[in-house]
Design a protein around this motif. Sequence first.
Motif, PDB file in Angstrom:
ATOM      1  N   ALA A  20       0.824  -1.216   0.000  1.00 32.74           N
ATOM      2  CA  ALA A  20       0.000   0.000   0.000  1.00 32.74           C
ATOM      3  C   ALA A  20       0.857   1.265   0.000  1.00 32.74           C
ATOM      4  O   ALA A  20       0.350   2.367   0.195  1.00 32.74           O
ATOM      5  CB  ALA A  20      -0.929   0.005   1.206  1.00 32.74           C
ATOM      6  N   GLY A  21       2.174   1.084  -0.202  1.00 33.50           N
ATOM      7  CA  GLY A  21       3.062   2.245  -0.262  1.00 33.50           C
ATOM      8  C   GLY A  21       3.572   2.717   1.079  1.00 33.50           C
ATOM      9  O   GLY A  21       4.184   3.792   1.166  1.00 33.50           O
ATOM     10  N   TYR A  22       3.330   1.936   2.145  1.00 29.62           N
ATOM     11  CA  TYR A  22       3.846   2.302   3.461  1.00 29.62           C
ATOM     12  C   TYR A  22       5.121   1.503   3.696  1.00 29.62           C
ATOM     13  O   TYR A  22       5.068   0.282   3.889  1.00 29.62           O
ATOM     14  CB  TYR A  22       2.827   2.014   4.566  1.00 29.62           C
ATOM     15  N   VAL A  23       6.263   2.171   3.654  1.00 30.72           N
ATOM     16  CA  VAL A  23       7.551   1.485   3.794  1.00 30.72           C
ATOM     17  C   VAL A  23       7.823   1.271   5.280  1.00 30.72           C
ATOM     18  O   VAL A  23       8.203   2.203   5.996  1.00 30.72           O
ATOM     19  CB  VAL A  23       8.685   2.297   3.142  1.00 30.72           C
ATOM     20  N   ALA A  24       7.607   0.042   5.743  1.00 29.66           N
ATOM     21  CA  ALA A  24       7.698  -0.262   7.173  1.00 29.66           C
ATOM     22  C   ALA A  24       8.913  -1.138   7.456  1.00 29.66           C
ATOM     23  O   ALA A  24       9.413  -1.848   6.577  1.00 29.66           O
ATOM     24  CB  ALA A  24       6.439  -0.983   7.628  1.00 29.66           C
ATOM     25  N   ASP A  25       9.376  -1.088   8.702  1.00 37.79           N
ATOM     26  CA  ASP A  25      10.428  -2.023   9.114  1.00 37.79           C
ATOM     27  C   ASP A  25       9.780  -3.231   9.774  1.00 37.79           C
ATOM     28  O   ASP A  25       8.581  -3.261  10.044  1.00 37.79           O
ATOM     29  CB  ASP A  25      11.433  -1.347  10.050  1.00 37.79           C
ATOM     30  N   ARG A  26      10.598  -4.245  10.031  1.00 40.00           N
ATOM     31  CA  ARG A  26      10.055  -5.519  10.529  1.00 40.00           C
ATOM     32  C   ARG A  26       9.502  -5.405  11.941  1.00 40.00           C
ATOM     33  O   ARG A  26       8.542  -6.090  12.293  1.00 40.00           O
ATOM     34  CB  ARG A  26      11.126  -6.607  10.466  1.00 40.00           C
ATOM     35  N   SER A  27      10.072  -4.525  12.755  1.00 35.43           N
ATOM     36  CA  SER A  27       9.582  -4.396  14.135  1.00 35.43           C
ATOM     37  C   SER A  27       8.152  -3.862  14.154  1.00 35.43           C
ATOM     38  O   SER A  27       7.315  -4.328  14.942  1.00 35.43           O
ATOM     39  CB  SER A  27      10.510  -3.479  14.941  1.00 35.43           C
ATOM     40  N   LEU A  28       7.841  -2.918  13.281  1.00 31.77           N
ATOM     41  CA  LEU A  28       6.472  -2.409  13.191  1.00 31.77           C
ATOM     42  C   LEU A  28       5.532  -3.490  12.661  1.00 31.77           C
ATOM     43  O   LEU A  28       4.423  -3.667  13.181  1.00 31.77           O
ATOM     44  CB  LEU A  28       6.418  -1.182  12.277  1.00 31.77           C
ATOM     45  N   ALA A  29       5.970  -4.214  11.627  1.00 30.64           N
ATOM     46  CA  ALA A  29       5.140  -5.287  11.074  1.00 30.64           C
ATOM     47  C   ALA A  29       4.859  -6.354  12.132  1.00 30.64           C
ATOM     48  O   ALA A  29       3.756  -6.910  12.181  1.00 30.64           O
ATOM     49  CB  ALA A  29       5.826  -5.911   9.863  1.00 30.64           C
ATOM     50  N   THR A  30       5.836  -6.612  12.993  1.00 33.62           N
ATOM     51  CA  THR A  30       5.671  -7.636  14.033  1.00 33.62           C
ATOM     52  C   THR A  30       4.602  -7.235  15.041  1.00 33.62           C
ATOM     53  O   THR A  30       3.689  -8.006  15.358  1.00 33.62           O
ATOM     54  CB  THR A  30       7.006  -7.880  14.767  1.00 33.62           C
ATOM     55  N   VAL A  31       4.698  -6.007  15.565  1.00 35.73           N
ATOM     56  CA  VAL A  31       3.725  -5.582  16.581  1.00 35.73           C
ATOM     57  C   VAL A  31       2.343  -5.407  15.964  1.00 35.73           C
ATOM     58  O   VAL A  31       1.317  -5.690  16.615  1.00 35.73           O
ATOM     59  CB  VAL A  31       4.206  -4.295  17.287  1.00 35.73           C
ATOM     60  N   LEU A  32       2.273  -5.007  14.702  1.00 38.35           N
ATOM     61  CA  LEU A  32       0.981  -4.877  14.035  1.00 38.35           C
ATOM     62  C   LEU A  32       0.348  -6.247  13.827  1.00 38.35           C
ATOM     63  O   LEU A  32      -0.856  -6.436  14.056  1.00 38.35           O
ATOM     64  CB  LEU A  32       1.151  -4.168  12.695  1.00 38.35           C
ATOM     65  N   PHE A  33       1.158  -7.215  13.406  1.00 38.80           N
ATOM     66  CA  PHE A  33       0.649  -8.582  13.239  1.00 38.80           C
ATOM     67  C   PHE A  33       0.109  -9.120  14.564  1.00 38.80           C
ATOM     68  O   PHE A  33      -0.979  -9.711  14.614  1.00 38.80           O
ATOM     69  CB  PHE A  33       1.764  -9.497  12.721  1.00 38.80           C
ATOM     70  N   LEU A  34       0.856  -8.918  15.642  1.00 38.61           N
ATOM     71  CA  LEU A  34       0.420  -9.415  16.954  1.00 38.61           C
ATOM     72  C   LEU A  34      -0.857  -8.704  17.408  1.00 38.61           C
ATOM     73  O   LEU A  34      -1.745  -9.335  17.999  1.00 38.61           O
ATOM     74  CB  LEU A  34       1.530  -9.216  17.985  1.00 38.61           C
ATOM     75  N   SER A  35      -0.951  -7.417  17.143  1.00 43.56           N
ATOM     76  CA  SER A  35      -2.151  -6.666  17.502  1.00 43.56           C
ATOM     77  C   SER A  35      -3.377  -7.232  16.796  1.00 43.56           C
ATOM     78  O   SER A  35      -4.438  -7.429  17.414  1.00 43.56           O
ATOM     79  CB  SER A  35      -1.968  -5.191  17.149  1.00 43.56           C
ATOM     80  N   LEU A  36      -3.246  -7.510  15.495  1.00 37.29           N
ATOM     81  CA  LEU A  36      -4.361  -8.067  14.729  1.00 37.29           C
ATOM     82  C   LEU A  36      -4.673  -9.492  15.178  1.00 37.29           C
ATOM     83  O   LEU A  36      -5.843  -9.873  15.294  1.00 37.29           O
ATOM     84  CB  LEU A  36      -4.023  -8.049  13.238  1.00 37.29           C
ATOM     85  N   LYS A  37      -3.642 -10.268  15.433  1.00 35.58           N
ATOM     86  CA  LYS A  37      -3.818 -11.679  15.806  1.00 35.58           C
ATOM     87  C   LYS A  37      -4.444 -11.823  17.193  1.00 35.58           C
ATOM     88  O   LYS A  37      -5.310 -12.675  17.417  1.00 35.58           O
ATOM     89  CB  LYS A  37      -2.457 -12.384  15.778  1.00 35.58           C
TER      90      LYS A  37
END
Length: 306
Positions: A20-37
């Motif tokens: 979606a054009g949001y250049v994220a690092d892995r630490s942000l992707a990790t906490v976002l995944f856990l939040s959704l999960k």
Amino acid sequence: MSVRPLPQSIDETLQLLNGAGYVADRSLATVLFLSLKMGRPLFLEGEAGVGKTEIAKVLSQTLDRRLIRLQCYEGLDVASAVYEWNYTAQMIEIRLAEAAGDSDRRMLAEDVFSERFLIKRPVLQALEPDLNGPPIFLIDELDRADEAFEAFLLEVLSDNQVTIPEIGTIRAPEPPVVVVTTNRTREIHDALKRRCLYHWVDYPDAERELRIVNERVPGVRERLAREVVGFVQRLRREDLFKKPGVAETLDWASALTELDMVALDPEAISDTLGVLLKYQDDIGRIEGSRSKQLLDEARAELAAAE
């Protein structure tokens, strides 16, 4: 209508953001995944302009969910954030009942304080079911709201419900995806933070910021993009009242592209500093010889990296 599934791994979450054009690092992707999960609110803290609000917008876009935004401000109250009654419609209903000779006050009270006279504000809207799945509920800049409102949010974040005295408790059949942002102008109480997963959104390093500029500014020249990012990275080391965020970097790169610039020069910097910096004291500190010096330092750093 089928509900778009949530990402099933950290890598999928990273792809969802990057797609979606949001250049994220892995630490942000990790906490976002856990939040959704885990179904837990995501608490994002960081300086203004680093992309906290954009995360909720990206989730809404990529998951095809409704985005409900509660913009916080000093004096925000329940009537503005949760609900209020449509008093005009209630009075008309009462007058009509009186004209019709309806004297059952208990029935009339139940009628005028029913859901059809309820004006739903963002908090109540976020608790409603949706065919596309639970909405993305963005509570933006919570630090601007009063502590009393912050305390009220505990019920919403803890139990996904609100209590309306005239109706009772309204609970979400499925919890919304909650994103809370704060610019840290004041500390948020630990009781609220404990209910969330926390992530500090920092300024990006030069490599990631360059990727963001190339992704979000169509037509930007390669040399210009590199020099813009190099200059901004150096600028953030200065003693400024308000350091430029990623949003300002993108605005500046866009403005310079509109001016058909292929590279930075001291005159262009001086003419456009108001796009990058928002306080006159900061502009006065940087314009002139200091901006040329920062540009020379940025170019030297870029040359050394090649």
